[in-house]
Design a protein around this motif. Structure first.
Motif, PDB file in Angstrom:
ATOM      1  N   LEU A   1       0.851  -1.184   0.000  1.00 29.70           N
ATOM      2  CA  LEU A   1       0.000   0.000   0.000  1.00 29.70           C
ATOM      3  C   LEU A   1       0.888   1.236   0.000  1.00 29.70           C
ATOM      4  CD1 LEU A   1      -2.927   1.190   0.326  1.00 29.70           C
ATOM      5  CD2 LEU A   1      -2.479   1.206   2.786  1.00 29.70           C
ATOM      6  N   VAL A   2       0.550   2.211  -0.842  1.00 25.21           N
ATOM      7  CA  VAL A   2       1.229   3.510  -0.868  1.00 25.21           C
ATOM      8  C   VAL A   2       0.190   4.564  -0.533  1.00 25.21           C
ATOM      9  CG1 VAL A   2       2.401   5.205  -2.311  1.00 25.21           C
ATOM     10  CG2 VAL A   2       2.960   2.772  -2.547  1.00 25.21           C
ATOM     11  N   VAL A   3       0.448   5.347   0.509  1.00 28.80           N
ATOM     12  CA  VAL A   3      -0.495   6.380   0.940  1.00 28.80           C
ATOM     13  C   VAL A   3       0.070   7.748   0.582  1.00 28.80           C
ATOM     14  CG1 VAL A   3      -1.862   7.334   2.832  1.00 28.80           C
ATOM     15  CG2 VAL A   3      -1.291   4.892   2.808  1.00 28.80           C
ATOM     16  N   THR A   4      -0.566   8.394  -0.388  1.00 28.35           N
ATOM     17  CA  THR A   4      -0.181   9.734  -0.842  1.00 28.35           C
ATOM     18  C   THR A   4      -1.445  10.588  -0.844  1.00 28.35           C
ATOM     19  OG1 THR A   4      -0.419   8.913  -3.106  1.00 28.35           O
ATOM     20  CG2 THR A   4       1.815   9.039  -2.222  1.00 28.35           C
TER      21      THR A   4
ATOM     22  N   PHE B   1       9.402  16.871   4.799  1.00 21.52           N
ATOM     23  CA  PHE B   1       8.466  15.857   4.326  1.00 21.52           C
ATOM     24  C   PHE B   1       8.470  14.618   5.230  1.00 21.52           C
ATOM     25  CE2 PHE B   1      10.092  17.200  -0.175  1.00 21.52           C
ATOM     26  CZ  PHE B   1       9.560  18.458  -0.002  1.00 21.52           C
ATOM     27  N   VAL B   2       7.488  13.774   5.022  1.00 20.13           N
ATOM     28  CA  VAL B   2       7.497  12.416   5.548  1.00 20.13           C
ATOM     29  C   VAL B   2       7.466  11.475   4.339  1.00 20.13           C
ATOM     30  CG1 VAL B   2       6.312  10.666   6.925  1.00 20.13           C
ATOM     31  CG2 VAL B   2       6.242  13.074   7.641  1.00 20.13           C
ATOM     32  N   ILE B   3       8.558  10.743   4.129  1.00 19.53           N
ATOM     33  CA  ILE B   3       8.635   9.727   3.067  1.00 19.53           C
ATOM     34  C   ILE B   3       9.337   8.530   3.680  1.00 19.53           C
ATOM     35  CG2 ILE B   3       9.320   9.184   0.705  1.00 19.53           C
ATOM     36  CD1 ILE B   3       9.769  12.165   0.217  1.00 19.53           C
ATOM     37  N   ASP B   4       8.589   7.443   3.885  1.00 19.78           N
ATOM     38  CA  ASP B   4       9.146   6.359   4.675  1.00 19.78           C
ATOM     39  C   ASP B   4       8.227   5.145   4.583  1.00 19.78           C
ATOM     40  OD1 ASP B   4      10.813   5.008   6.442  1.00 19.78           O
ATOM     41  OD2 ASP B   4      10.576   6.435   8.086  1.00 19.78           O
ATOM     42  N   LEU B   5       8.714   4.029   5.094  1.00 16.99           N
ATOM     43  CA  LEU B   5       7.842   2.914   5.394  1.00 16.99           C
ATOM     44  C   LEU B   5       7.061   3.255   6.660  1.00 16.99           C
ATOM     45  CD1 LEU B   5      10.282  -0.092   4.812  1.00 16.99           C
ATOM     46  CD2 LEU B   5       8.533   0.785   3.241  1.00 16.99           C
ATOM     47  N   HIS B   6       5.847   2.772   6.737  1.00 15.65           N
ATOM     48  CA  HIS B   6       5.029   3.011   7.924  1.00 15.65           C
ATOM     49  C   HIS B   6       5.766   2.462   9.158  1.00 15.65           C
ATOM     50  CE1 HIS B   6       1.663   2.797  10.731  1.00 15.65           C
ATOM     51  NE2 HIS B   6       0.972   3.568   9.900  1.00 15.65           N
ATOM     52  N   PRO B   7       5.765   3.195  10.272  1.00 13.41           N
ATOM     53  CA  PRO B   7       6.510   2.743  11.452  1.00 13.41           C
ATOM     54  C   PRO B   7       6.083   1.380  11.987  1.00 13.41           C
ATOM     55  CG  PRO B   7       5.891   5.049  11.670  1.00 13.41           C
ATOM     56  CD  PRO B   7       5.185   4.534  10.448  1.00 13.41           C
ATOM     57  N   GLU B   8       4.837   0.980  11.724  1.00 12.23           N
ATOM     58  CA  GLU B   8       4.339  -0.302  12.238  1.00 12.23           C
ATOM     59  C   GLU B   8       4.216  -1.377  11.161  1.00 12.23           C
ATOM     60  OE1 GLU B   8       0.819   0.039  14.807  1.00 12.23           O
ATOM     61  OE2 GLU B   8       1.134   2.211  14.754  1.00 12.23           O
TER      62      GLU B   8
ATOM     63  N   VAL C   1       3.490  -0.978   4.026  1.00  9.52           N
ATOM     64  CA  VAL C   1       2.821   0.300   3.765  1.00  9.52           C
ATOM     65  C   VAL C   1       3.876   1.396   3.625  1.00  9.52           C
ATOM     66  CG1 VAL C   1       1.165   2.007   4.598  1.00  9.52           C
ATOM     67  CG2 VAL C   1       0.791  -0.446   5.063  1.00  9.52           C
ATOM     68  N   CYS C   2       3.856   2.113   2.496  1.00  7.75           N
ATOM     69  CA  CYS C   2       4.746   3.245   2.247  1.00  7.75           C
ATOM     70  C   CYS C   2       3.950   4.539   2.376  1.00  7.75           C
ATOM     71  CB  CYS C   2       5.351   3.178   0.850  1.00  7.75           C
ATOM     72  SG  CYS C   2       6.038   1.571   0.407  1.00  7.75           S
ATOM     73  N   VAL C   3       4.558   5.551   2.968  1.00  6.53           N
ATOM     74  CA  VAL C   3       3.833   6.812   3.170  1.00  6.53           C
ATOM     75  C   VAL C   3       4.641   7.973   2.598  1.00  6.53           C
ATOM     76  CG1 VAL C   3       2.684   5.934   5.233  1.00  6.53           C
ATOM     77  CG2 VAL C   3       4.821   7.195   5.479  1.00  6.53           C
TER      78      VAL C   3
ATOM     79  N   LEU D   1       9.027   6.018  -3.808  1.00  8.63           N
ATOM     80  CA  LEU D   1       7.934   5.166  -3.330  1.00  8.63           C
ATOM     81  C   LEU D   1       7.916   3.831  -4.059  1.00  8.63           C
ATOM     82  CD1 LEU D   1       5.149   7.869  -3.000  1.00  8.63           C
ATOM     83  CD2 LEU D   1       6.231   6.612  -1.120  1.00  8.63           C
ATOM     84  N   ALA D   2       8.215   3.851  -5.349  1.00  8.09           N
ATOM     85  CA  ALA D   2       8.298   2.589  -6.087  1.00  8.09           C
ATOM     86  C   ALA D   2       9.440   1.731  -5.547  1.00  8.09           C
ATOM     87  CB  ALA D   2       8.473   2.861  -7.577  1.00  8.09           C
ATOM     88  N   ASP D   3      10.565   2.352  -5.226  1.00  4.20           N
ATOM     89  CA  ASP D   3      11.679   1.626  -4.620  1.00  4.20           C
ATOM     90  C   ASP D   3      11.266   0.995  -3.289  1.00  4.20           C
ATOM     91  OD1 ASP D   3      13.328   2.454  -6.701  1.00  4.20           O
ATOM     92  OD2 ASP D   3      14.291   4.043  -5.544  1.00  4.20           O
ATOM     93  N   LEU D   4      10.615   1.794  -2.437  1.00  4.14           N
ATOM     94  CA  LEU D   4      10.215   1.306  -1.119  1.00  4.14           C
ATOM     95  C   LEU D   4       9.201   0.166  -1.235  1.00  4.14           C
ATOM     96  CD1 LEU D   4       9.821   4.668   0.867  1.00  4.14           C
ATOM     97  CD2 LEU D   4      11.725   3.039   0.977  1.00  4.14           C
TER      98      LEU D   4
END
Length: 376
Positions: free
Chosen positions: A197-200, A322-329, A333-335, A354-357
């Motif tokens: 999941l990618v959340v943008t 910015f926030v660009i990362d994997l979800h902490p939990e 999920v990428c955010v 995001l595609a890389d993550l």
């Protein structure tokens, strides 16, 4: 209805459209979900133009990402045959000790960028539309310009579809959850499953990413256009740069006149912070115009009557990074959120990240500044 994909992208604005494109180009089965019509004006990726610049005042770590963004925008132009980016000098100006101008200088030094120092009087002579105070100082860089924002989003969406992505406009997401090693997304129309999941979601990340870690708030900002006045030639892009003026009280930025509406100007920050987008007033009012009048009267006296306005939203973090990362939990999920009013130019780079993550959980780009685990 239940369907399965490799990746689901929530929000198909500036960042989401770029992520859909990058993922689809890599052969992933992609679903993009957008609650509004595509290329809409209820978020942060509209307003005709957006500034792109390289000597980044906010932090030197942005510079390599900006350079990559130029490459990616040119690539997208080549792929689609559309004109997306117009090169134009960027003037950064402010009083002595200006935080913005000093930040530009720091990036210039760190990355050995080409830039020219000007005094306030020199700025006014070179760009006669301005009337900056004599004690102002400025830095001009040529590696800058402006993007046609709606056309950029449209190009990423069209290109994503051409590579097989499925894009659903006007389909609001009600919830998402982790199910086993994957995710499940529920909308008004059905339920979808995916491995990643990618959340943008822009300002709606305040609701969809309540547990992301970094606090998110929403700021209403107003884009204003003013007629070029009695000497319109002074506001053409060959004589008038994009600019960022670190004016005490009401810092503002602007772009040259490229159509009959005239030059575009807008306040940067300074408005109230809201908990979510529900409280944003989308109509432009006289107070929005009045807050800009003093700056225009003293520093851009040649601008004429107000011609149009448009509201957009900043989704801001406390440190304005910015926030660009994997979800902490949830590592599936990428955010990407909290772009704090200066993110759109990076959209193709963010899409690549995001595609890389989503593909491998890591990226070659340095995104340590944008950790979802930072404390402020």
């Amino acid at each position: 209805m239940s369907q399965s994909f490799d990746v689901i992208v929530l929000g198909v604005g500036g960042m989401g459209s770029a992520a859909c494109f990058e993922l689809a180009r890599r052969g992933r089965r992609v679903l993009g979900l957008e609650q509004f019509p595509l290329v809409h004006a209820r978020g942060s990726s509209h307003g005709h133009t957006r500034i792109i610049r390289t000597a980044y005042a906010e932090h030197p770590s942005y510079v390599p990402l900006a350079r990559r963004a130029f490459e990616k925008w040119y690539e997208l132009e080549q792929l689609t045959g559309r004109h997306l980016l117009t090169e134009c000098p960027c003037l950064n100006a402010g009083p002595p000790g200006s935080e913005h101008v000093e930040g530009v200088r720091a990036s210039v030094r760190t990355h050995n960028l080409a830039a020219e120092e000007l005094t306030g009087d020199e700025i006014n002579r070179r760009y006669p539309a301005f009337r900056f105070p004599g004690d102002f100082t400025g830095v001009v860089e040529q590696a800058a310009g402006f993007l046609f924002v709606e056309e950029c989003v449209r190009s990423h969406i069209d290109s994503a579809i051409s590579f097989g992505a499925e894009i659903h406009p006007e389909e609001a997401v009600r919830a998402w959850k982790v199910v086993g090693d994957g995710v499940e997304v529920t909308t008004d129309r059905g339920t979808y499953r995916a491995a990643k999941l990618v959340v943008t979601a822009g300002a709606w990340a305040t609701k969809l990413l309540a547990s992301v870690g970094v606090p998110l708030r929403v700021m209403r900002q107003v884009l204003l256009w003013f007629a070029a006045g009695q000497r319109p030639e002074l506001f053409r892009r060959d004589r008038f740069p994009i600019f960022i003026a670190d004016v005490p009280g009401v810092p503002f930025y602007g772009l040259p006149a490229i159509d009959a509406f005239g030059a575009k100007v807008a306040r940067h920050y300074g408005a109230s912070e809201l908990p979510d987008p529900d409280g944003v007033e989308w109509d432009v009012n006289s107070a929005d115009v009045d807050v800009m009048r003093e700056n225009l009267t003293t520093m851009l006296p040649g601008l004429g009557t107000f011609t149009k306005g448009q509201v957009c939203m900043y989704t801001v973090t406390p440190d304005r990074h910015f926030v660009i990362d994997l979800h902490p939990e949830f590592p599936q999920v990428c955010v990407a959120c909290g772009f704090s009013g200066h993110g759109f130019k990076f959209a193709p780079t963010v899409g690549e990240i995001l595609a890389d993550l989503a593909d491998g959980g890591a990226t070659k780009h340095d995104i340590s500044l944008f950790s979802a685990r930072r404390t402020r």
